[in-house]
Design a protein around this motif. Structure first.
Motif, PDB file in Angstrom:
ATOM      1  N   LYS A   1      22.933  81.464  76.318  1.00 55.23           N
ATOM      2  CA  LYS A   1      22.124  82.504  76.144  1.00 55.23           C
ATOM      3  C   LYS A   1      20.710  83.141  77.650  1.00 55.23           C
ATOM      4  O   LYS A   1      21.256  82.832  78.238  1.00 55.23           O
ATOM      5  CB  LYS A   1      20.929  82.271  75.365  1.00 55.23           C
ATOM      6  CG  LYS A   1      21.354  81.925  73.731  1.00 55.23           C
ATOM      7  CD  LYS A   1      20.757  81.208  72.899  1.00 55.23           C
ATOM      8  CE  LYS A   1      21.047  81.116  71.812  1.00 55.23           C
ATOM      9  NZ  LYS A   1      20.426  81.238  70.561  1.00 55.23           N
ATOM     10  N   ILE A   2      20.527  84.661  77.207  1.00 53.56           N
ATOM     11  CA  ILE A   2      19.603  85.471  78.273  1.00 53.56           C
ATOM     12  C   ILE A   2      18.274  84.796  78.457  1.00 53.56           C
ATOM     13  O   ILE A   2      17.381  85.347  76.896  1.00 53.56           O
ATOM     14  CB  ILE A   2      19.634  86.910  78.557  1.00 53.56           C
ATOM     15  CG1 ILE A   2      21.730  87.016  78.998  1.00 53.56           C
ATOM     16  CG2 ILE A   2      18.829  87.231  79.776  1.00 53.56           C
ATOM     17  CD1 ILE A   2      22.494  88.398  78.234  1.00 53.56           C
ATOM     18  N   TYR A   3      17.817  84.559  79.499  1.00 51.72           N
ATOM     19  CA  TYR A   3      16.565  84.602  79.329  1.00 51.72           C
ATOM     20  C   TYR A   3      15.617  85.193  80.163  1.00 51.72           C
ATOM     21  O   TYR A   3      16.170  85.856  81.641  1.00 51.72           O
ATOM     22  CB  TYR A   3      15.435  83.311  80.093  1.00 51.72           C
ATOM     23  CG  TYR A   3      17.097  81.940  78.626  1.00 51.72           C
ATOM     24  CD1 TYR A   3      15.883  81.279  77.550  1.00 51.72           C
ATOM     25  CD2 TYR A   3      17.783  81.593  78.541  1.00 51.72           C
ATOM     26  CE1 TYR A   3      15.991  80.816  76.878  1.00 51.72           C
ATOM     27  CE2 TYR A   3      18.401  80.855  77.706  1.00 51.72           C
ATOM     28  CZ  TYR A   3      17.509  79.971  76.623  1.00 51.72           C
ATOM     29  OH  TYR A   3      18.060  79.418  75.413  1.00 51.72           O
TER      30      TYR A   3
ATOM     31  N   ARG B   1       8.549  91.679  82.336  1.00 55.22           N
ATOM     32  CA  ARG B   1       9.503  91.254  82.244  1.00 55.22           C
ATOM     33  C   ARG B   1      10.260  90.409  83.571  1.00 55.22           C
ATOM     34  O   ARG B   1      10.403  91.978  84.270  1.00 55.22           O
ATOM     35  CB  ARG B   1      11.010  91.200  81.323  1.00 55.22           C
ATOM     36  CG  ARG B   1      11.288  91.596  80.619  1.00 55.22           C
ATOM     37  CD  ARG B   1      11.451  92.213  79.166  1.00 55.22           C
ATOM     38  NE  ARG B   1      13.061  92.878  80.450  1.00 55.22           N
ATOM     39  CZ  ARG B   1      13.661  93.564  79.180  1.00 55.22           C
ATOM     40  NH1 ARG B   1      12.978  93.249  77.668  1.00 55.22           N
ATOM     41  NH2 ARG B   1      14.659  94.086  78.994  1.00 55.22           N
ATOM     42  N   LYS B   2      10.878  89.448  83.812  1.00 54.28           N
ATOM     43  CA  LYS B   2      11.253  89.233  85.003  1.00 54.28           C
ATOM     44  C   LYS B   2      12.689  88.301  84.724  1.00 54.28           C
ATOM     45  O   LYS B   2      12.747  87.276  83.568  1.00 54.28           O
ATOM     46  CB  LYS B   2      11.239  88.407  86.083  1.00 54.28           C
ATOM     47  CG  LYS B   2      11.503  87.345  87.469  1.00 54.28           C
ATOM     48  CD  LYS B   2      10.899  86.919  88.665  1.00 54.28           C
ATOM     49  CE  LYS B   2      11.566  86.587  89.065  1.00 54.28           C
ATOM     50  NZ  LYS B   2      12.184  87.554  90.305  1.00 54.28           N
ATOM     51  N   PHE B   3      14.099  89.418  84.687  1.00 54.97           N
ATOM     52  CA  PHE B   3      15.026  87.937  84.157  1.00 54.97           C
ATOM     53  C   PHE B   3      15.085  86.832  85.291  1.00 54.97           C
ATOM     54  O   PHE B   3      15.265  86.383  85.689  1.00 54.97           O
ATOM     55  CB  PHE B   3      15.918  89.002  84.704  1.00 54.97           C
ATOM     56  CG  PHE B   3      18.042  88.275  84.287  1.00 54.97           C
ATOM     57  CD1 PHE B   3      18.160  88.382  83.106  1.00 54.97           C
ATOM     58  CD2 PHE B   3      18.124  88.192  85.779  1.00 54.97           C
ATOM     59  CE1 PHE B   3      19.761  88.122  82.759  1.00 54.97           C
ATOM     60  CE2 PHE B   3      19.810  87.555  85.180  1.00 54.97           C
ATOM     61  CZ  PHE B   3      19.903  87.680  84.211  1.00 54.97           C
ATOM     62  N   LEU B   4      14.895  86.033  84.278  1.00 59.51           N
ATOM     63  CA  LEU B   4      15.625  84.654  84.935  1.00 59.51           C
ATOM     64  C   LEU B   4      16.786  83.676  84.679  1.00 59.51           C
ATOM     65  O   LEU B   4      17.273  83.210  85.920  1.00 59.51           O
ATOM     66  CB  LEU B   4      15.176  83.020  84.007  1.00 59.51           C
ATOM     67  CG  LEU B   4      13.379  83.448  83.794  1.00 59.51           C
ATOM     68  CD1 LEU B   4      12.608  82.352  82.103  1.00 59.51           C
ATOM     69  CD2 LEU B   4      12.625  83.070  85.187  1.00 59.51           C
ATOM     70  N   GLY B   5      17.456  83.981  83.694  1.00 60.23           N
ATOM     71  CA  GLY B   5      19.565  84.232  84.209  1.00 60.23           C
ATOM     72  C   GLY B   5      19.781  83.780  82.556  1.00 60.23           C
ATOM     73  O   GLY B   5      18.983  83.320  81.615  1.00 60.23           O
ATOM     74  N   HIS B   6      21.106  83.185  82.486  1.00 61.71           N
ATOM     75  CA  HIS B   6      21.811  82.852  81.760  1.00 61.71           C
ATOM     76  C   HIS B   6      21.684  81.227  81.640  1.00 61.71           C
ATOM     77  O   HIS B   6      22.378  81.251  82.494  1.00 61.71           O
ATOM     78  CB  HIS B   6      23.222  82.947  81.749  1.00 61.71           C
ATOM     79  CG  HIS B   6      23.685  84.544  81.905  1.00 61.71           C
ATOM     80  ND1 HIS B   6      23.129  85.190  82.488  1.00 61.71           N
ATOM     81  CD2 HIS B   6      24.171  85.015  80.428  1.00 61.71           C
ATOM     82  CE1 HIS B   6      23.618  86.296  82.489  1.00 61.71           C
ATOM     83  NE2 HIS B   6      23.834  86.648  81.404  1.00 61.71           N
ATOM     84  N   PHE B   7      21.543  80.531  80.585  1.00 67.07           N
ATOM     85  CA  PHE B   7      20.874  79.558  80.792  1.00 67.07           C
ATOM     86  C   PHE B   7      21.966  79.015  79.401  1.00 67.07           C
ATOM     87  O   PHE B   7      21.576  79.441  78.514  1.00 67.07           O
ATOM     88  CB  PHE B   7      19.480  78.534  80.946  1.00 67.07           C
ATOM     89  CG  PHE B   7      19.264  79.099  82.008  1.00 67.07           C
ATOM     90  CD1 PHE B   7      18.985  78.444  82.903  1.00 67.07           C
ATOM     91  CD2 PHE B   7      18.459  80.450  82.137  1.00 67.07           C
ATOM     92  CE1 PHE B   7      18.966  78.813  84.360  1.00 67.07           C
ATOM     93  CE2 PHE B   7      17.929  81.240  83.300  1.00 67.07           C
ATOM     94  CZ  PHE B   7      17.996  80.575  84.402  1.00 67.07           C
TER      95      PHE B   7
END
Length: 71
Positions: free
Chosen positions: A2-4, A32-38
């Motif tokens: 998922k994208i966070y 907001r800041k993109f954290l990534g796919h986790f």
């Protein structure tokens, strides 16, 4: 996976909130800041805490799953 994202504005209690993509409380792209796919919110939270040590998870898009999955 998922994208966070993490909010870039502190809440009144000095915390930053991470959200899954699609959360109705996800702030607009300016706040907001993109954290990534986790693979899990735990991994996203670890990454967010590298940036904002007071990061927490969204009680609507993430914590809801914690409450519904408890036995």
């Amino acid at each position: 996976m998922k994208i966070y994202y993490v909010t870039t504005l502190q809440l009144h209690n000095e915390v930053y909130v991470i959200h899954e993509e699609g959360c109705k409380y996800l702030p607009n792209f300016l706040n907001r800041k993109f954290l990534g796919h986790f693979p899990s919110y735990e991994e996203a939270l670890k990454e967010s805490k590298k940036i904002y040590s007071t990061s927490i998870v969204c009680p609507f898009c993430i914590n809801e799953k914690l409450f519904t999955n408890k036995s």
